[in-house]
Design a protein around this motif. Structure first.
Motif, PDB file in Angstrom:
ATOM      1  N   LEU A  60      64.988 -55.827  -0.325  1.00  0.00           N
ATOM      2  CA  LEU A  60      64.678 -56.249   1.033  1.00  0.00           C
ATOM      3  C   LEU A  60      64.462 -54.996   1.885  1.00  0.00           C
ATOM      4  CD1 LEU A  60      67.456 -58.979   1.391  1.00  0.00           C
ATOM      5  CD2 LEU A  60      65.038 -59.360   0.863  1.00  0.00           C
ATOM      6  N   SER A  61      63.632 -55.100   2.916  1.00  0.00           N
ATOM      7  CA  SER A  61      63.329 -53.936   3.745  1.00  0.00           C
ATOM      8  C   SER A  61      63.969 -54.072   5.118  1.00  0.00           C
ATOM      9  CB  SER A  61      61.810 -53.774   3.893  1.00  0.00           C
ATOM     10  OG  SER A  61      61.504 -52.663   4.703  1.00  0.00           O
ATOM     11  N   ALA A  62      64.688 -53.023   5.525  1.00  0.00           N
ATOM     12  CA  ALA A  62      65.310 -52.976   6.859  1.00  0.00           C
ATOM     13  C   ALA A  62      65.341 -51.510   7.287  1.00  0.00           C
ATOM     14  CB  ALA A  62      66.715 -53.569   6.809  1.00  0.00           C
ATOM     15  N   THR A  63      64.227 -51.025   7.828  1.00  0.00           N
ATOM     16  CA  THR A  63      64.106 -49.592   8.119  1.00  0.00           C
ATOM     17  C   THR A  63      64.373 -49.255   9.585  1.00  0.00           C
ATOM     18  OG1 THR A  63      61.709 -49.884   8.394  1.00  0.00           O
ATOM     19  CG2 THR A  63      62.497 -49.186   6.223  1.00  0.00           C
ATOM     20  N   ASP A  64      64.795 -50.222  10.382  1.00  0.00           N
ATOM     21  CA  ASP A  64      65.165 -49.934  11.766  1.00  0.00           C
ATOM     22  C   ASP A  64      66.526 -49.234  11.776  1.00  0.00           C
ATOM     23  OD1 ASP A  64      65.873 -49.860  14.412  1.00  0.00           O
ATOM     24  OD2 ASP A  64      65.661 -52.012  14.778  1.00  0.00           O
ATOM     25  N   PRO A  65      66.609 -47.982  12.254  1.00  0.00           N
ATOM     26  CA  PRO A  65      67.897 -47.262  12.248  1.00  0.00           C
ATOM     27  C   PRO A  65      68.994 -48.002  12.992  1.00  0.00           C
ATOM     28  CG  PRO A  65      66.094 -45.754  12.742  1.00  0.00           C
ATOM     29  CD  PRO A  65      65.518 -47.141  12.782  1.00  0.00           C
ATOM     30  N   GLY A  66      68.611 -48.844  13.977  1.00  0.00           N
ATOM     31  CA  GLY A  66      69.612 -49.592  14.736  1.00  0.00           C
ATOM     32  C   GLY A  66      70.352 -50.628  13.910  1.00  0.00           C
ATOM     33  N   LEU A  67      69.828 -50.931  12.710  1.00  0.00           N
ATOM     34  CA  LEU A  67      70.473 -51.919  11.841  1.00  0.00           C
ATOM     35  C   LEU A  67      71.498 -51.290  10.898  1.00  0.00           C
ATOM     36  CD1 LEU A  67      67.307 -53.989  10.801  1.00  0.00           C
ATOM     37  CD2 LEU A  67      68.970 -54.547  12.597  1.00  0.00           C
ATOM     38  N   TRP A  68      71.585 -49.946  10.936  1.00  0.00           N
ATOM     39  CA  TRP A  68      72.413 -49.252   9.952  1.00  0.00           C
ATOM     40  C   TRP A  68      73.516 -48.446  10.625  1.00  0.00           C
ATOM     41  CZ3 TRP A  68      71.600 -49.363   4.582  1.00  0.00           C
ATOM     42  CH2 TRP A  68      70.433 -50.032   4.175  1.00  0.00           C
ATOM     43  N   SER A  69      74.571 -48.211   9.877  1.00  0.00           N
ATOM     44  CA  SER A  69      75.630 -47.304  10.303  1.00  0.00           C
ATOM     45  C   SER A  69      76.294 -46.718   9.058  1.00  0.00           C
ATOM     46  CB  SER A  69      76.679 -48.014  11.170  1.00  0.00           C
ATOM     47  OG  SER A  69      77.349 -49.019  10.428  1.00  0.00           O
ATOM     48  N   VAL A  70      76.962 -45.587   9.249  1.00  0.00           N
ATOM     49  CA  VAL A  70      77.668 -44.909   8.161  1.00  0.00           C
ATOM     50  C   VAL A  70      79.144 -44.821   8.533  1.00  0.00           C
ATOM     51  CG1 VAL A  70      77.916 -42.744   6.887  1.00  0.00           C
ATOM     52  CG2 VAL A  70      75.632 -43.574   7.505  1.00  0.00           C
ATOM     53  N   VAL A  72      83.080 -43.335   7.426  1.00  0.00           N
ATOM     54  CA  VAL A  72      83.885 -42.406   6.651  1.00  0.00           C
ATOM     55  C   VAL A  72      85.335 -42.876   6.708  1.00  0.00           C
ATOM     56  CG1 VAL A  72      84.737 -40.044   6.471  1.00  0.00           C
ATOM     57  CG2 VAL A  72      82.341 -40.465   7.043  1.00  0.00           C
ATOM     58  N   ASP A  73      85.916 -43.123   5.542  1.00  0.00           N
ATOM     59  CA  ASP A  73      87.281 -43.667   5.459  1.00  0.00           C
ATOM     60  C   ASP A  73      87.425 -44.922   6.311  1.00  0.00           C
ATOM     61  OD1 ASP A  73      88.016 -41.641   3.723  1.00  0.00           O
ATOM     62  OD2 ASP A  73      88.721 -40.324   5.322  1.00  0.00           O
ATOM     63  N   GLY A  74      86.363 -45.734   6.325  1.00  0.00           N
ATOM     64  CA  GLY A  74      86.394 -47.014   7.021  1.00  0.00           C
ATOM     65  C   GLY A  74      86.053 -46.968   8.496  1.00  0.00           C
ATOM     66  N   GLU A  75      85.846 -45.775   9.069  1.00  0.00           N
ATOM     67  CA  GLU A  75      85.541 -45.643  10.494  1.00  0.00           C
ATOM     68  C   GLU A  75      84.095 -45.198  10.681  1.00  0.00           C
ATOM     69  OE1 GLU A  75      87.456 -46.452  13.012  1.00  0.00           O
ATOM     70  OE2 GLU A  75      89.080 -47.065  11.653  1.00  0.00           O
ATOM     71  N   PRO A  76      83.306 -45.933  11.505  1.00  0.00           N
ATOM     72  CA  PRO A  76      81.914 -45.533  11.748  1.00  0.00           C
ATOM     73  C   PRO A  76      81.854 -44.159  12.405  1.00  0.00           C
ATOM     74  CG  PRO A  76      82.315 -47.779  12.507  1.00  0.00           C
ATOM     75  CD  PRO A  76      83.655 -47.188  12.195  1.00  0.00           C
ATOM     76  N   ILE A  77      80.832 -43.361  12.049  1.00  0.00           N
ATOM     77  CA  ILE A  77      80.661 -42.041  12.647  1.00  0.00           C
ATOM     78  C   ILE A  77      79.392 -42.024  13.491  1.00  0.00           C
ATOM     79  CG2 ILE A  77      81.886 -40.858  10.799  1.00  0.00           C
ATOM     80  CD1 ILE A  77      79.190 -40.029   9.623  1.00  0.00           C
ATOM     81  N   ASP A  78      79.409 -41.192  14.527  1.00  0.00           N
ATOM     82  CA  ASP A  78      78.259 -41.053  15.421  1.00  0.00           C
ATOM     83  C   ASP A  78      77.307 -40.000  14.877  1.00  0.00           C
ATOM     84  OD1 ASP A  78      79.215 -42.942  17.225  1.00  0.00           O
ATOM     85  OD2 ASP A  78      80.454 -41.436  18.256  1.00  0.00           O
ATOM     86  N   GLY A  79      76.018 -40.193  15.169  1.00  0.00           N
ATOM     87  CA  GLY A  79      75.023 -39.210  14.761  1.00  0.00           C
ATOM     88  C   GLY A  79      73.634 -39.800  14.815  1.00  0.00           C
ATOM     89  N   GLU A  80      72.648 -38.944  14.641  1.00  0.00           N
ATOM     90  CA  GLU A  80      71.246 -39.374  14.651  1.00  0.00           C
ATOM     91  C   GLU A  80      70.877 -39.926  13.277  1.00  0.00           C
ATOM     92  OE1 GLU A  80      66.720 -37.588  15.273  1.00  0.00           O
ATOM     93  OE2 GLU A  80      68.461 -36.257  15.358  1.00  0.00           O
ATOM     94  N   LEU A  81      70.432 -41.179  13.241  1.00  0.00           N
ATOM     95  CA  LEU A  81      70.095 -41.846  11.992  1.00  0.00           C
ATOM     96  C   LEU A  81      68.584 -41.938  11.810  1.00  0.00           C
ATOM     97  CD1 LEU A  81      72.580 -44.845  11.724  1.00  0.00           C
ATOM     98  CD2 LEU A  81      72.163 -43.167   9.951  1.00  0.00           C
ATOM     99  N   LYS A  82      68.139 -41.714  10.581  1.00  0.00           N
ATOM    100  CA  LYS A  82      66.749 -41.953  10.203  1.00  0.00           C
ATOM    101  C   LYS A  82      66.761 -42.778   8.920  1.00  0.00           C
ATOM    102  CE  LYS A  82      64.976 -37.642  12.183  1.00  0.00           C
ATOM    103  NZ  LYS A  82      64.263 -36.352  11.892  1.00  0.00           N
TER     104      LYS A  82
END
Length: 493
Positions: A60-70, A72-82
Motif C-alpha cells: 500500500l502507498s502512503a507517502t505523505d510525511p504527516g501520516l508517519w512518525s518514528v 524510540v523506546d516507545g516515545e515519538p521523536i521530533d524531526g523533519e520527515l521525508k
C-alpha cells in the motif's frame, strides 16, 4: 434461508481466494519494519525501510510525511520527515535470487518460466540496486560472481548459461550460497536486503541434517537482515500447502518475507513480478533529528496511518553511534581564526624566503606504495602483497594457490562456500581461464570440516598428487591438477 446459504458461500469464496493469494495465510493490513540504516546517524539522519501491506500481501502507498512518525523506546521523536517508496527514492536494495534448474522443473515447464521471470525481475531493478543470482540443480550450484549493479550481465548469464541438470536439487546449500553473498557488516552493502527463492521444496540433503541446515539458514538470514520471499512451485501436486514446502514457508515467516504458491508454470512469472512490486513498494522513511539518545542501544518502531487506522511496526533494537558535536566545530573555527591571525605575519616572510630560495627544482612528492585491485574483493592493495589481506579476513574454509607457470601463477582463491565449483566459465567460484580446463571442471564440497574434491566429467580429468581421481577427500598441502593448472590446497590457518 436460500439467501443465507448464498451469502455464506460467497463469503467462503472470497476467503478462499484470499487464502490462496496469501500462500495460505490471511492477515489484516499490517506495517513491517524491514531495516534501519544508521550509516548517517552521526549527522542526526536516520533511515527506515518499512512495508505497509494489505491482507493479500500487496504493498500500500502512503507517502505523505504527516501520516508517519518514528518512536524510540516507545516515545515519538521530533524531526523533519521525508517519505517515499523505494522505487522513487535514492536508497538502494540488495537482492539475491535462488531458483531451481533441475530436470523435473524443465519437464513440468517451471524452469522456463522461472528463467523468464527472474530475467524480468532483474531488468526491473535500478542502477543503484545490487543483485546476485544462484541456480541449482541435482549436480551443481552455479552463480553470478558477486552482488553487483550490472543486472544486464546477470540477465545474460541466466538466459544463456543456466541449463537444467540432474535430479533431487541442493536446495538448502543453494540458499546458504545466496546468503553468503551478503556481508556481515552494513556499510559496504545496504541493510535493506532480500532473497527470493523459487523451488518445489525438494532437497537433496540427508533428511537427518535438514532441520539443522534450516536452523542455521534462519540464524544467518536474521543476523545479516535478509528477508526471504518464497515462490513455491506446487505444479506437481497443485497444492500450495504441500508439506514439502513447509520449510520454505517457515523460513519466510521467520525472516519477515512473503510466500506465494504457483500451481501452474506461467504463474511463477506472475509471482516474481508481484514480488518485485512488493520490494519496490517498500517505504523509505528518513528523519533528521537530535531528539533521541546516542551511543547506546535503543528500540526503534515506525508508525503510519492508512485508511483512518493507526499501524505500529515490529521493533528493531539498534546501537546508535555518537552524533557529531557542533560545539567542537565552533571551538575549532574560533581557534582557527586566532591562529590564522597569528600566522599572517609569518606568511609574508615565508613567501619572500620561498621565492629567494627557489631555483626551479621541483619537489619530489611521495605518492606512497604502488597499488593494484584485488580480483576477488576489488579492494586496492599494495602490489607486493602475495595474498590479499582483505580476502584473508573474510569468512572462508581454506584456499587454493596456483603453483603452475603462466599468468595464473601465484593466484589465490579462497573457499568461501560449502560447494565451490571450478572451471573456465564465468559463474564458477574458482574461474581458471585456461584451454585445458572444462567450463565446469570440478567442485569442492565442504561438510563437517572435510573437503571433498569431485570431477564433474571433465575432458582432461582431475588429479591429486599425480593420481587421477573421480572423488576424494583433500588433505592440507595436496597438489591438485585441474587440466594443466597445478593448485596447492591449504587449510585455513
Amino acid at each position: 434461508m436460500r439467501r443465507v446459504i448464498v451469502g455464506v458461500l460467497a463469503c467462503a469464496a472470497i476467503m478462499g481466494a484470499a487464502w490462496a493469494q496469501s500462500g495460505g495465510r490471511i492477515q489484516a493490513t499490517h506495517l513491517r519494519l524491514d531495516a534501519v540504516d544508521l550509516t548517517e546517524a552521526v549527522k542526526g539522519e536516520l533511515t527506515f525501510f518499512a512495508s505497509l501491506m494489505d491482507g493479500h500481501g500487496q504493498p500500500l502507498s502512503a507517502t505523505d510525511p504527516g501520516l508517519w512518525s518514528v518512536a524510540v523506546d516507545g516515545e515519538p521523536i521530533d524531526g523533519e520527515l521525508k517519505v517515499s517508496t523505494l522505487e522513487q527514492s535514492t536508497a538502494s536494495l540488495a537482492v539475491a535470487v535462488v531458483f531451481q534448474a533441475d530436470i523435473a522443473s524443465k519437464e513440468n515447464g517451471a524452469f522456463e518460466h522461472a528463467q523468464l521471470g527472474v530475467s524480468k525481475l532483474l531488468n526491473g531493478l535500478r542502477d543503484r540496486d545490487l543483485s546476485y543470482v544462484v541456480a541449482f540443480d541435482g549436480k551443481t550450484i552455479v552463480s553470478t560472481q558477486a552482488l553487483s549493479p550490472k543486472h544486464s550481465d546477470a540477465v545474460s548469464w541466466v538466459s544463456k548459461e543456466v541449463t537444467p541438470n540432474g535430479a533431487t536439487p541442493y536446495l538448502s546449500a543453494a540458499i546458504q550460497k545466496g546468503l553468503d553473498a551478503f556481508p556481515g557488516d552494513f556499510r559496504s552493502v545496504s541493510p535493506n536486503r532480500a532473497m527470493i527463492v523459487v523451488s518445489d521444496g525438494f532437497d537433496g540433503e540427508q533428511a537427518n541434517k535438514l532441520n539443522a541446515a534450516y536452523a542455521r539458514i534462519k540464524q544467518v538470514a536474521n543476523d545479516r537482515n535478509v528477508r526471504v520471499h518464497v515462490i513455491g512451485n506446487a505444479i506437481e501436486t497443485a497444492n500450495p500447502h504441500d508439506e514439502q514446502l513447509k520449510r520454505l514457508r517457515d523460513l519466510a515467516d521467520a525472516t519477515g518475507g512473503t510466500v506465494w504458491a504457483a500451481t501452474e508454470p506461467a504463474k511463477i512469472e506472475f509471482e516474481l513480478e508481484k514480488t518485485l512490486k512488493v520490494l519496490m513498494g517498500q517505504h523509505v522513511v528518513r528523519i533528521t533529528s537530535t531528539d533521541y539518545p546516542d551511543d547506546k542501544s535503543v528500540t526503534f518502531t515506525v508508525n503510519a496511518q492508512y485508511g483512518g487506522q493507526d499501524y505500529t511496526s515490529n521493533a528493531a533494537i539498534m546501537h546508535v553511534p555518537e552524533r557529531e558535536s557542533h560545539i567542537w566545530g565552533w571551538v575549532a573555527a574560533g581557534a582557527g581564526g586566532l591562529v590564522g591571525l597569528g600566522l599572517l605575519f609569518f606568511i609574508g616572510r615565508s613567501l619572500v624566503r620561498l621565492i629567494a630560495n627557489r631555483r626551479g627544482d621541483e619537489e619530489e612528492v611521495d605518492l606512497g606504495p604502488a597499488t593494484t585491485t584485488c580480483r576477488q574483493c576489488n579492494n586496492q592493495v599494495p602490489v607486493d602483497w602475495k595474498v590479499c589481506k582483505y580476502c584473508e579476513a573474510l569468512p572462508h574454509y581454506g584456499r587454493l594457490v596456483v603453483r603452475s607457470s603462466g599468468p595464473l601463477n601465484g593466484r589465490t582463491f579462497f573457499i568461501k562456500e560449502t560447494l565451490t565449483n571450478i572451471g573456465s566459465a564465468d559463474g564458477n567460484g574458482v574461474v581458471l581461464r585456461e584451454p585445458s580446463v572444462s567450463k565446469r571442471h570440478a567442485g569442492i564440497k565442504v561438510q563437517d570440516n572435510r573437503f571433498e574434491l569431485a570431477d564433474f566429467g571433465s575432458t582432461n580429468g582431475v588429479f591429486i598428487n599425480n593420481q587421477r581421481i573421480t572423488k576424494q577427500f583433500l588433505k592440507d598441502r595436496d597438489v591438485l591438477s585441474i587440466g594443466m593448472v597445478e593448485i596447492e590446497f591449504q587449510l585455513k590457518k
